[in-house]
Design a protein around this motif. Structure first.
Motif, mmCIF file in Angstrom:
data_model
loop_
_atom_site.group_PDB
_atom_site.id
_atom_site.type_symbol
_atom_site.label_atom_id
_atom_site.label_comp_id
_atom_site.label_asym_id
_atom_site.label_seq_id
_atom_site.Cartn_x
_atom_site.Cartn_y
_atom_site.Cartn_z
ATOM 1 N N ASP A 1 -57.698 -38.598 98.715
ATOM 2 C CA ASP A 1 -59.305 -38.405 98.908
ATOM 3 C C ASP A 1 -59.147 -36.715 98.867
ATOM 4 O O ASP A 1 -60.181 -36.242 98.182
ATOM 5 C CB ASP A 1 -59.879 -38.618 100.364
ATOM 6 N N CYS A 2 -58.604 -36.154 99.032
ATOM 7 C CA CYS A 2 -58.412 -34.645 99.102
ATOM 8 C C CYS A 2 -58.045 -34.119 97.509
ATOM 9 O O CYS A 2 -58.771 -33.286 97.027
ATOM 10 C CB CYS A 2 -57.196 -34.148 99.909
ATOM 11 N N LEU A 3 -57.294 -34.913 97.048
ATOM 12 C CA LEU A 3 -57.041 -34.738 95.450
ATOM 13 C C LEU A 3 -58.494 -34.886 94.721
ATOM 14 O O LEU A 3 -58.710 -33.862 93.982
ATOM 15 C CB LEU A 3 -56.086 -35.860 94.668
ATOM 16 N N ARG A 4 -59.166 -35.945 94.941
ATOM 17 C CA ARG A 4 -60.634 -35.922 94.373
ATOM 18 C C ARG A 4 -61.507 -34.939 94.695
ATOM 19 O O ARG A 4 -62.263 -34.322 93.837
ATOM 20 C CB ARG A 4 -60.930 -37.525 94.904
ATOM 21 N N GLU A 5 -61.547 -34.395 95.929
ATOM 22 C CA GLU A 5 -62.350 -33.479 96.463
ATOM 23 C C GLU A 5 -62.039 -31.986 95.814
ATOM 24 O O GLU A 5 -62.808 -31.223 95.594
ATOM 25 C CB GLU A 5 -62.464 -33.251 97.905
ATOM 26 N N CYS A 6 -60.701 -31.719 95.813
ATOM 27 C CA CYS A 6 -60.370 -30.541 95.200
ATOM 28 C C CYS A 6 -60.740 -30.477 93.559
ATOM 29 O O CYS A 6 -61.071 -29.534 92.948
ATOM 30 C CB CYS A 6 -58.648 -30.426 95.224
ATOM 31 N N GLU A 7 -60.365 -31.670 92.954
ATOM 32 C CA GLU A 7 -60.764 -31.742 91.601
ATOM 33 C C GLU A 7 -62.340 -31.449 91.352
ATOM 34 O O GLU A 7 -62.933 -30.764 90.560
ATOM 35 C CB GLU A 7 -60.300 -33.117 90.770
ATOM 36 N N ASN A 8 -63.148 -31.978 92.381
ATOM 37 C CA ASN A 8 -64.740 -31.721 92.225
ATOM 38 C C ASN A 8 -64.951 -30.410 92.539
ATOM 39 O O ASN A 8 -65.963 -29.958 91.739
ATOM 40 C CB ASN A 8 -65.451 -32.981 93.202
ATOM 41 N N CYS A 9 -64.288 -29.894 93.523
ATOM 42 C CA CYS A 9 -64.704 -28.264 93.798
ATOM 43 C C CYS A 9 -64.422 -27.410 92.656
ATOM 44 O O CYS A 9 -65.197 -26.625 92.368
ATOM 45 C CB CYS A 9 -63.751 -28.293 95.094
ATOM 46 N N ALA A 10 -63.093 -27.770 92.052
ATOM 47 C CA ALA A 10 -62.615 -26.873 91.049
ATOM 48 C C ALA A 10 -63.624 -26.899 89.814
ATOM 49 O O ALA A 10 -64.058 -25.902 89.171
ATOM 50 C CB ALA A 10 -61.325 -27.165 90.528
ATOM 51 N N ASN A 11 -64.044 -28.109 89.719
ATOM 52 C CA ASN A 11 -65.024 -28.265 88.453
ATOM 53 C C ASN A 11 -66.296 -27.842 88.877
ATOM 54 O O ASN A 11 -66.913 -27.058 88.060
ATOM 55 C CB ASN A 11 -65.051 -29.772 88.066
ATOM 56 N N ALA A 12 -66.679 -27.868 90.122
ATOM 57 C CA ALA A 12 -68.144 -27.137 90.351
ATOM 58 C C ALA A 12 -67.950 -25.724 90.210
ATOM 59 O O ALA A 12 -68.993 -25.165 89.866
ATOM 60 C CB ALA A 12 -68.498 -27.898 91.599
ATOM 61 N N CYS A 13 -67.057 -25.200 90.850
ATOM 62 C CA CYS A 13 -66.742 -23.857 90.732
ATOM 63 C C CYS A 13 -66.654 -23.192 89.367
ATOM 64 O O CYS A 13 -67.377 -22.196 88.999
ATOM 65 C CB CYS A 13 -65.554 -23.527 91.447
ATOM 66 N N LEU A 14 -65.941 -23.965 88.541
ATOM 67 C CA LEU A 14 -65.892 -23.878 87.066
ATOM 68 C C LEU A 14 -67.259 -23.394 86.408
ATOM 69 O O LEU A 14 -67.444 -22.799 85.398
ATOM 70 C CB LEU A 14 -65.026 -24.352 85.928
ATOM 71 N N SER A 15 -68.020 -24.649 86.816
ATOM 72 C CA SER A 15 -69.438 -24.623 86.011
ATOM 73 C C SER A 15 -70.553 -23.957 86.604
ATOM 74 O O SER A 15 -71.729 -23.826 86.162
ATOM 75 C CB SER A 15 -69.652 -26.112 85.786
ATOM 76 N N SER A 16 -70.063 -23.171 87.921
ATOM 77 C CA SER A 16 -71.163 -22.381 88.267
ATOM 78 C C SER A 16 -70.946 -20.920 87.612
ATOM 79 O O SER A 16 -70.498 -20.357 86.850
ATOM 80 C CB SER A 16 -70.907 -21.988 89.899
ATOM 81 N N ASP A 17 -72.361 -19.997 87.928
ATOM 82 C CA ASP A 17 -72.313 -18.835 87.438
ATOM 83 C C ASP A 17 -71.375 -17.742 88.163
ATOM 84 O O ASP A 17 -71.428 -16.838 87.390
ATOM 85 C CB ASP A 17 -73.850 -18.244 87.922
ATOM 86 N N MET A 18 -70.791 -18.268 89.157
ATOM 87 C CA MET A 18 -70.001 -17.351 89.929
ATOM 88 C C MET A 18 -68.539 -17.869 89.858
ATOM 89 O O MET A 18 -67.742 -17.574 90.532
ATOM 90 C CB MET A 18 -70.235 -17.469 91.476
#
Length: 111
Positions: free
Chosen positions: A13-30
């Motif tokens: 579960d943590c692996l999945r959330e970390c990958e989701n978070c990293a991807n969301a951060c990468l695609s953000s303006d920040m």
């Protein structure tokens, strides 16, 4: 045995959330501002995957893998919590990291 199965699930579960978070951060303006979050999410995801594999095969290195995973989860959670007020994915990731760290410590100390 139930503790080990819970730890495996918490790692996945943590692996999945970390990958989701990293991807969301990468695609953000920040993305540039989120570099540390992205890096720690990657480290944490990698250690969660390794830990889940070690636990699944009952490796003699489970305790060491769990301790390393718990440390990575704590570092990732602390970084994600800095951004959780404005990034829901960071909040969700931090929560998953805290659960995984706790499960990993329980398994490591039970061995």
């Amino acid at each position: 045995m139930a503790t080990m199965e819970k730890c495996i699930q918490d790692c996945l579960d943590c692996l999945r959330e970390c990958e989701n978070c990293a991807n969301a951060c990468l695609s953000s303006d920040m993305a540039q501002m989120m570099a540390e979050c992205i890096r720690l999410c990657g480290d944490c995801a990698d250690l969660c995957a390794l830990c889940a594999r070690f636990l699944s095969r009952k490796s003699s290195l489970c305790s060491e893998a769990c301790l390393a995973c718990a440390k990575a989860c704590e570092l990732c959670a602390a970084e994600c919590e800095k951004h959780s007020a404005h990034a829901e994915h960071c909040k969700t990731c931090a929560e998953a990291c805290r659960r995984c760290a706790q499960s990993c410590r329980e398994v490591a100390h039970a061995a």
